[in-house]
Design a protein around this motif. Sequence first.
Motif, PDB file in Angstrom:
ATOM      1  N   ILE A  83       1.402  -1.197  -0.210  1.00  0.00           N
ATOM      2  CA  ILE A  83       0.158   0.148  -0.276  1.00  0.00           C
ATOM      3  C   ILE A  83       0.493   1.425  -0.069  1.00  0.00           C
ATOM      4  O   ILE A  83       1.305   1.307   0.980  1.00  0.00           O
ATOM      5  CB  ILE A  83      -0.896  -0.304   1.873  1.00  0.00           C
ATOM      6  N   PRO A  84       0.711   2.325  -1.113  1.00  0.00           N
ATOM      7  CA  PRO A  84       1.262   3.765  -0.856  1.00  0.00           C
ATOM      8  C   PRO A  84       1.685   4.160  -0.008  1.00  0.00           C
ATOM      9  O   PRO A  84       0.355   4.208   0.826  1.00  0.00           O
ATOM     10  CB  PRO A  84       1.117   3.899  -2.268  1.00  0.00           C
ATOM     11  N   ARG A  85       2.843   4.569   1.098  1.00  0.00           N
ATOM     12  CA  ARG A  85       2.757   5.522   2.113  1.00  0.00           C
ATOM     13  C   ARG A  85       3.499   7.084   1.828  1.00  0.00           C
ATOM     14  O   ARG A  85       3.948   6.919   0.710  1.00  0.00           O
ATOM     15  CB  ARG A  85       3.344   4.092   3.092  1.00  0.00           C
ATOM     16  N   PRO A  86       2.801   7.528   2.714  1.00  0.00           N
ATOM     17  CA  PRO A  86       3.585   9.307   2.313  1.00  0.00           C
ATOM     18  C   PRO A  86       4.869   8.968   2.839  1.00  0.00           C
ATOM     19  O   PRO A  86       5.331  10.576   1.472  1.00  0.00           O
ATOM     20  CB  PRO A  86       2.875   9.624   3.629  1.00  0.00           C
ATOM     21  N   GLU A  87       5.225   8.737   3.350  1.00  0.00           N
ATOM     22  CA  GLU A  87       6.856   8.535   3.414  1.00  0.00           C
ATOM     23  C   GLU A  87       7.543   8.566   2.072  1.00  0.00           C
ATOM     24  O   GLU A  87       8.824   8.997   2.286  1.00  0.00           O
ATOM     25  CB  GLU A  87       7.503   8.215   4.561  1.00  0.00           C
ATOM     26  N   THR A  88       6.767   7.633   1.275  1.00  0.00           N
ATOM     27  CA  THR A  88       7.211   7.056  -0.207  1.00  0.00           C
ATOM     28  C   THR A  88       7.884   8.208  -0.837  1.00  0.00           C
ATOM     29  O   THR A  88       8.204   8.720  -2.156  1.00  0.00           O
ATOM     30  CB  THR A  88       7.109   5.827  -0.540  1.00  0.00           C
ATOM     31  N   GLU A  89       6.572   9.676  -0.843  1.00  0.00           N
ATOM     32  CA  GLU A  89       6.560  10.709  -1.626  1.00  0.00           C
ATOM     33  C   GLU A  89       7.885  11.540  -1.374  1.00  0.00           C
ATOM     34  O   GLU A  89       8.627  12.001  -2.768  1.00  0.00           O
ATOM     35  CB  GLU A  89       5.593  11.061  -0.778  1.00  0.00           C
ATOM     36  N   LEU A  90       8.505  11.243  -1.093  1.00  0.00           N
ATOM     37  CA  LEU A  90      10.094  11.687  -0.847  1.00  0.00           C
ATOM     38  C   LEU A  90      11.119  11.223  -1.939  1.00  0.00           C
ATOM     39  O   LEU A  90      11.782  11.751  -2.441  1.00  0.00           O
ATOM     40  CB  LEU A  90      10.716  11.409   0.543  1.00  0.00           C
ATOM     41  N   ALA A 111      11.395  -2.470  -8.138  1.00  0.00           N
ATOM     42  CA  ALA A 111      10.345  -2.869  -7.532  1.00  0.00           C
ATOM     43  C   ALA A 111       9.122  -1.864  -7.585  1.00  0.00           C
ATOM     44  O   ALA A 111       8.700  -1.463  -6.346  1.00  0.00           O
ATOM     45  CB  ALA A 111      10.886  -3.387  -6.192  1.00  0.00           C
ATOM     46  N   THR A 112       8.492  -1.832  -8.697  1.00  0.00           N
ATOM     47  CA  THR A 112       7.133  -0.896  -8.550  1.00  0.00           C
ATOM     48  C   THR A 112       6.073  -0.793  -8.234  1.00  0.00           C
ATOM     49  O   THR A 112       5.420  -0.086  -7.448  1.00  0.00           O
ATOM     50  CB  THR A 112       7.040   0.001 -10.345  1.00  0.00           C
ATOM     51  N   GLY A 113       6.207  -2.066  -7.297  1.00  0.00           N
ATOM     52  CA  GLY A 113       4.190  -2.341  -7.043  1.00  0.00           C
ATOM     53  C   GLY A 113       2.985  -1.975  -7.924  1.00  0.00           C
ATOM     54  O   GLY A 113       3.111  -2.326  -9.127  1.00  0.00           O
ATOM     55  N   SER A 114       3.018  -0.957  -7.200  1.00  0.00           N
ATOM     56  CA  SER A 114       1.233  -0.341  -7.497  1.00  0.00           C
ATOM     57  C   SER A 114       1.937  -0.298  -8.485  1.00  0.00           C
ATOM     58  O   SER A 114       0.971   1.065  -9.574  1.00  0.00           O
ATOM     59  CB  SER A 114       0.547   0.156  -6.446  1.00  0.00           C
ATOM     60  N   ASN A 177      11.693   1.514  -3.467  1.00  0.00           N
ATOM     61  CA  ASN A 177      11.753   1.757  -2.724  1.00  0.00           C
ATOM     62  C   ASN A 177      11.971  -0.407  -2.107  1.00  0.00           C
ATOM     63  O   ASN A 177      10.700  -0.519  -2.522  1.00  0.00           O
ATOM     64  CB  ASN A 177       9.470   1.885  -2.317  1.00  0.00           C
ATOM     65  N   PRO A 178      12.849  -0.960  -2.409  1.00  0.00           N
ATOM     66  CA  PRO A 178      13.302  -2.507  -1.920  1.00  0.00           C
ATOM     67  C   PRO A 178      12.156  -3.009  -0.636  1.00  0.00           C
ATOM     68  O   PRO A 178      12.203  -1.979   0.431  1.00  0.00           O
ATOM     69  CB  PRO A 178      14.096  -2.297  -2.513  1.00  0.00           C
ATOM     70  N   PRO A 179      11.950  -4.477  -0.515  1.00  0.00           N
ATOM     71  CA  PRO A 179      12.004  -4.684   1.020  1.00  0.00           C
ATOM     72  C   PRO A 179      13.015  -4.397   1.536  1.00  0.00           C
ATOM     73  O   PRO A 179      13.679  -4.503   1.210  1.00  0.00           O
ATOM     74  CB  PRO A 179      11.963  -6.104  -0.009  1.00  0.00           C
ATOM     75  N   TYR A 180      12.467  -3.469   2.756  1.00  0.00           N
ATOM     76  CA  TYR A 180      14.023  -3.411   3.522  1.00  0.00           C
ATOM     77  C   TYR A 180      13.766  -3.810   4.711  1.00  0.00           C
ATOM     78  O   TYR A 180      14.236  -2.754   5.924  1.00  0.00           O
ATOM     79  CB  TYR A 180      14.230  -2.092   3.876  1.00  0.00           C
ATOM     80  N   HIS A 232      14.765   3.151   3.351  1.00  0.00           N
ATOM     81  CA  HIS A 232      15.059   2.386   3.933  1.00  0.00           C
ATOM     82  C   HIS A 232      14.248   2.545   5.366  1.00  0.00           C
ATOM     83  O   HIS A 232      13.523   3.285   5.057  1.00  0.00           O
ATOM     84  CB  HIS A 232      16.216   2.422   4.001  1.00  0.00           C
ATOM     85  N   GLY A 233      14.742   1.299   6.125  1.00  0.00           N
ATOM     86  CA  GLY A 233      14.108   1.422   7.544  1.00  0.00           C
ATOM     87  C   GLY A 233      14.931   2.798   8.261  1.00  0.00           C
ATOM     88  O   GLY A 233      15.557   2.998   7.832  1.00  0.00           O
ATOM     89  N   TYR A 234      14.275   3.263   9.387  1.00  0.00           N
ATOM     90  CA  TYR A 234      14.567   4.024  10.395  1.00  0.00           C
ATOM     91  C   TYR A 234      14.932   4.068  10.639  1.00  0.00           C
ATOM     92  O   TYR A 234      16.114   4.970  11.100  1.00  0.00           O
ATOM     93  CB  TYR A 234      13.147   3.998  11.240  1.00  0.00           C
ATOM     94  N   ASP A 235      16.266   3.167  10.988  1.00  0.00           N
ATOM     95  CA  ASP A 235      17.511   2.624  11.537  1.00  0.00           C
ATOM     96  C   ASP A 235      18.185   2.454  11.093  1.00  0.00           C
ATOM     97  O   ASP A 235      19.770   1.904  11.009  1.00  0.00           O
ATOM     98  CB  ASP A 235      17.284   1.476  13.066  1.00  0.00           C
ATOM     99  N   GLN A 236      18.586   2.233   9.181  1.00  0.00           N
ATOM    100  CA  GLN A 236      19.271   1.441   8.738  1.00  0.00           C
ATOM    101  C   GLN A 236      20.210   2.728   7.912  1.00  0.00           C
ATOM    102  O   GLN A 236      20.673   2.635   6.788  1.00  0.00           O
ATOM    103  CB  GLN A 236      18.451   0.937   7.320  1.00  0.00           C
TER     104      GLN A 236
END
Length: 272
Positions: A83-90, A111-114, A177-180, A232-236
């Motif tokens: 599901i598209p997330r707002p932070e991915t707009e970055l 990994a374009t997804g939607s 926006n890969p799996p992370y 990426h993830g919050y701590d990566q």
Amino acid sequence: MRIAEALRVSGIAAVDARVLLRFVLGWGDAHLAARPEQFLTEDQQDRYFSLLERRRAGEPVAYLTGEREFFSLGFRVTPAVLIPRPETELLVELALERIGPEARAQVLDLATGSGCVALAIARHRPRTRVTATDCSREALDVAIENARRLDVANVTFKLSDWFSALEGRKFDLIVSNPPYVADGDPHLDQGDVRFEPKRALIGGADGLDCIRHIVVHARRHFPGGGWLFFEHGYDQGARCRRLLARAGFAGILSRADLAGTERVSGGYAVRA
Ligand code: GLN
């Protein structure tokens, strides 16, 4: 039952109940707000209550309605895509900052997804040629449908496991926006994430398997130099910057999302 009562007895978050009721009625928010006394038909009531039940069992609102907004565009989503997330707009913002409105850049979205990232870039930069890949045929079908619905013609879709089907292709900018998420992360058992494709979320033992792959292999697709940005993830963030530095990228940066969390990193691959 009247609209006001249907909302009151929903048993789910008020904001979600409004979205589901609007979906059943096919109405906008203002329309709904203006008619609290209107009665639902029996059919509307049945459909609404069956959606409420699924929502109470945890199904994400976006999968129930089949839609989610991203970068002010409406996307169709199914359980085959994240599901598209707002932070991915970055990711889109960073890409648009580097491609001028008239630039005829070659852009790759891995990994374009939607298709949300690829299509938002393509829509705002009509002269670019965007290639969007995914390793899931089902996901690509959703992305292709979104391109058609949004009437975006400057994107081509390709089934590809990262760079496998892109041999010899050259790009000016690569986004992903890969799996992370790390395998076994407790976050995977909470909320909406439980219903999303594991393949789109999990990036190996430390979550960084796909990012390592992208950083190492992106270089040879930038013979003329180019930018790479990925979520990426919050701590990566620090680890991602080190991976980029080790792979020879310059101008390495991370950008924080609205919550102040480092969310996207990237760098410039100098001309080979
Ligand atoms: N941000 C997502 C989450 O919160 C993960 C998305 C991804 O792996 N690309 O789980």
